[in-house]
Design a protein around this motif. Sequence first.
Motif: not given
Length: 464
Positions: A228, A158, A462-463, A57, A237
């Motif tokens: 992702n 992924r 994000c998220s 990430q 995503d």
Amino acid sequence: MPTPLPAPYFVAASSRAASLVGLDVEALAQDDFVSAFTGNTLLPGSEPVSAVYSGHQFGVWAGQLGDGRAILLGDADGPEGRMELQLKGAGKTPYSRMGDGRAVLRSSIREFLCSEAMAALGIPTTRALVVTGSNQRVMRENIETAAVVTRMAPSFVRFGSFEHWHYRDKPEELRVLADYVIDTFYAELRAAANPYKELLAEVTRRTARMIAGWQSVGFMHSVMNTDNMSILGLTIDYGPFGFMEAFDVNHICNHTDQGGRYSYANQVAIGHWNCYALGNALLPLIGTVDEAQEALDAYMPAFEAKLDELLHAKLGLATVQEGDRDLFDGLFSMMQAGHVDFTLLFRRLGELQVEAADTDALLRDLFIDRPAFDEWAGRYRARLRLENSVDAERRAAMNRVNPKYVLRNYLAQQAIEHAQNGDYALVHELLAVLEQPFDEQPGKEHYAALPPDWAAHLEVSCSS
Ligand code: AMP
Ligand code: MG
């Protein structure tokens, strides 16, 4: 197993996605389907699973992640092959870590609309079948309400799925996964001397071409972590993505990405970086670093060839000539200098007439430096004359590749605000507009308009 949500309601469904799994879109609004696609009841034969994966990430190894809020229901056969159906936001899974397993209405509508918009633009993507909502409250930066989006793809494997087994030092599991992916989705590679190397090469090429597609419409993914990245080369995503408006190669749409790792300019190189992460994970299967490197070297040539092809089409050029690169670069430099709206510019470029520079006003007005535009337009006209380009034919061809309608952030925001007040009509209308991005669509022109002033302050992260 999914965790039920109270009193689920229907928000929107995609008829095009529905047809891929042989479902009738009208039926998706009925209670039994709303219940099933919220995760409150199971469809017959469904055996829900969540998958483990790991990932890098923002360039840093993050260890185990996994489907923290995604639950695979199973697969269904359709006219274009098998599709897996996955609920996103249907509650906690073994991989939820600190998360609540939920998604909010806002982010679910964004993912739904953008998945279908990208598909209509011809860019490889996961699909979105249906969104349902519930009034259950979900804590984010503000209190919002829960929603579930049902996504579809032939596979949700992924890059991070491979990284997981590699970093866990589980070579057998790694091989099982690679063999499954090759046999199911890349069967033609099985006969190669080194199928794992060819898998890396083909995924690298697909990733490069997908990102060329992104660049050509000004799409920024914004969270290209290796978890992702789809092993099928699909855009996956959807989070704080955006479509470029006022052009700036360094544009960042995720306000938590302060370093700009995933900016418009950087996402090309990051795509390659991600392929390296995949290559690293596949190395025990591939054999030697040299072979992995050879596979990875496919990236820039594939990207450049695809982007070059797309840019020729965007400028309505039917042939390839020396100096075309300079012409493209000159246009992008002008766009950068004047922060010209990406979508509007390419659409208006189609209106240019080779022999009538005095009709350039609408196009010319997009630029601050008019003399620079005139100079560039002169070069473009000379280039068009070189291939005896015919205005009407070129315009028609350009309008088939330069969208009039993209999912501008403010359009998504308007539809979301209406939906948050229980009115889903704008979501439906926007979906219909985005399904035909290249058509004029009389009466819908306002969806092609420049963002209003308030949109400059919209932030996505994000998220959610
Ligand atoms: P993303 O970058 O949004 O794709 O998510 C990164 C990781 O966080 C993935 O493993 C997700 O499943 C997980 N995640 C994101 N949001 C949630 C949530 N609300 N609950 C549980 N896990 C989540
Ligand atoms: Mg993710």
